[in-house]
Design a protein around this motif. Structure first.
Motif, mmCIF file in Angstrom:
data_model
loop_
_atom_site.group_PDB
_atom_site.id
_atom_site.type_symbol
_atom_site.label_atom_id
_atom_site.label_comp_id
_atom_site.label_asym_id
_atom_site.label_seq_id
_atom_site.Cartn_x
_atom_site.Cartn_y
_atom_site.Cartn_z
ATOM 1 N N VAL A 4 52.554 48.706 45.861
ATOM 2 C CA VAL A 4 51.368 49.164 46.574
ATOM 3 C C VAL A 4 51.629 50.561 47.129
ATOM 4 O O VAL A 4 52.727 50.865 47.593
ATOM 5 N N LEU A 5 50.626 51.416 47.050
ATOM 6 C CA LEU A 5 50.665 52.749 47.657
ATOM 7 C C LEU A 5 49.575 52.796 48.721
ATOM 8 O O LEU A 5 48.409 52.514 48.439
ATOM 9 N N ILE A 6 49.960 53.150 49.936
ATOM 10 C CA ILE A 6 49.047 53.142 51.081
ATOM 11 C C ILE A 6 49.062 54.512 51.741
ATOM 12 O O ILE A 6 50.133 55.048 52.043
ATOM 13 N N THR A 7 47.901 55.076 51.996
ATOM 14 C CA THR A 7 47.825 56.357 52.699
ATOM 15 C C THR A 7 47.599 56.121 54.193
ATOM 16 O O THR A 7 47.026 55.118 54.597
ATOM 17 N N GLY A 8 48.074 57.066 54.998
ATOM 18 C CA GLY A 8 47.857 56.989 56.443
ATOM 19 C C GLY A 8 48.579 55.830 57.102
ATOM 20 O O GLY A 8 47.967 54.996 57.777
ATOM 21 N N VAL A 9 49.911 55.790 56.948
ATOM 22 C CA VAL A 9 50.670 54.614 57.406
ATOM 23 C C VAL A 9 51.375 54.827 58.745
ATOM 24 O O VAL A 9 52.154 53.971 59.177
ATOM 25 N N ASP A 77 50.158 48.662 41.453
ATOM 26 C CA ASP A 77 49.249 47.527 41.362
ATOM 27 C C ASP A 77 48.042 47.669 42.286
ATOM 28 O O ASP A 77 46.915 47.345 41.906
ATOM 29 N N VAL A 78 48.293 48.113 43.514
ATOM 30 C CA VAL A 78 47.217 48.262 44.493
ATOM 31 C C VAL A 78 47.342 49.626 45.162
ATOM 32 O O VAL A 78 48.396 49.955 45.721
ATOM 33 N N LEU A 79 46.285 50.411 45.103
ATOM 34 C CA LEU A 79 46.210 51.706 45.779
ATOM 35 C C LEU A 79 45.238 51.554 46.938
ATOM 36 O O LEU A 79 44.062 51.232 46.729
ATOM 37 N N ILE A 80 45.730 51.741 48.160
ATOM 38 C CA ILE A 80 44.898 51.566 49.353
ATOM 39 C C ILE A 80 44.676 52.917 50.013
ATOM 40 O O ILE A 80 45.607 53.527 50.549
ATOM 41 N N LEU A 81 43.437 53.388 49.978
ATOM 42 C CA LEU A 81 43.058 54.685 50.528
ATOM 43 C C LEU A 81 42.616 54.470 51.970
ATOM 44 O O LEU A 81 41.437 54.301 52.277
ATOM 45 N N ASN A 82 43.596 54.491 52.854
ATOM 46 C CA ASN A 82 43.376 54.103 54.245
ATOM 47 C C ASN A 82 43.231 55.287 55.202
ATOM 48 O O ASN A 82 42.571 55.169 56.234
ATOM 49 N N ALA A 83 43.840 56.417 54.883
ATOM 50 C CA ALA A 83 43.830 57.558 55.807
ATOM 51 C C ALA A 83 42.401 57.970 56.141
ATOM 52 O O ALA A 83 41.557 58.097 55.256
ATOM 53 N N GLY A 84 42.128 58.159 57.428
ATOM 54 C CA GLY A 84 40.782 58.554 57.836
ATOM 55 C C GLY A 84 40.768 59.065 59.262
ATOM 56 O O GLY A 84 41.687 58.801 60.043
#
Length: 229
Positions: A4-9, A77-84
């Motif tokens: 998984v790749l997560i932005t804004g962690v 597998d999962v890209l989570i565009l979380n930064a905001g």
């Protein structure tokens, strides 16, 4: 092992996503602007071999492309565009053009650049999921209170990006959705919010794990309910 790749962690939802996916044994890539000063996630990455942090300003499109190149050949597998971000919290009379543009750049342009840069990484994975962190505040059909011009506009734009990506990436069997995390007690959500980050993320992780092709292009809550556009 799933990836998984997560932005804004560095805090809030992104930090909790890292915690829960890392605990589940996933390979976790996280991004934030200043990893050295993101104390909690830095400590987590130091303690967990399956967590890697990358320094990234999501408003820098060239940096997004560079990260995609760094991770070339790695299936995500999962890209989570979380930064905001959120600017004004009221309405007319408080709008500032520069602040408005910054919100749009981070909440709308950056997710589009990520989808473009990482489409191949996701499409070559087993799960093939992209999640944009949307909001009920971006629902045009659900807007009955007004205000929050830049944030509402940006989340509506993010919803449009995810819906469009679900169409453009359908032949590659990529599932692209927007998700509303609930009103969560974070720095952005405030202390009076309805739920804690642990509940929100646990719900979203469960929903993400159960997604099928028929869900692509939808706006879902952390409980799996569908929201109006």
């Amino acid at each position: 092992m799933a990836t998984v790749l997560i932005t804004g962690v560095n805090r809030g939802l992104g930090l909790e996503f890292v915690r829960q996916y890392a605990a589940a044994g996933w390979t976790v890539f996280g991004t934030c602007r200043d990893p050295d000063n993101a104390t909690e996630v830095k400590e987590l990455a130091t303690a967990a071999e399956n967590v890697t942090l990358y320094k990234l300003d999501v408003s820098d499109a060239a940096a997004i492309a560079e990260l995609a190149d760094t991770l070339r050949g790695i299936a995500i597998d999962v890209l989570i565009l979380n930064a905001g971000v959120m600017a004004e919290r009221t309405g007319l009379g408080t709008l500032n053009a520069e602040d408005f543009q910054q919100v749009m750049n981070i909440n709308v342009v950056a997710p589009a650049m990520f989808v473009q840069a990482f489409a191949d990484h996701v499409a070559t994975s087993e799960r093939r999921v992209i999640v944009g962190m949307g909001s009920t505040l971006g629902s045009i059909g659900g807007n009955s209170t007004g205000g929050l011009y830049s944030y509402r506009s940006s989340k509506a734009g993010l919803h449009a990006i995810m819906r469009t990506a679900s169409i453009d990436l359908k032949e590659r069997e990529v599932i692209a959705i927007a998700m509303h995390p609930g009103w969560v007690a974070t720095d952005m959500g405030g202390s009076g919010a309805d739920i804690q980050t642990e509940e929100s993320i646990a719900g979203m992780v469960t929903v993400i794990d159960q997604l099928g092709p028929e869900d692509s292009g939808r706006l879902l809550t952390y409980k799996g309910d569908e929201l109006p556009w």
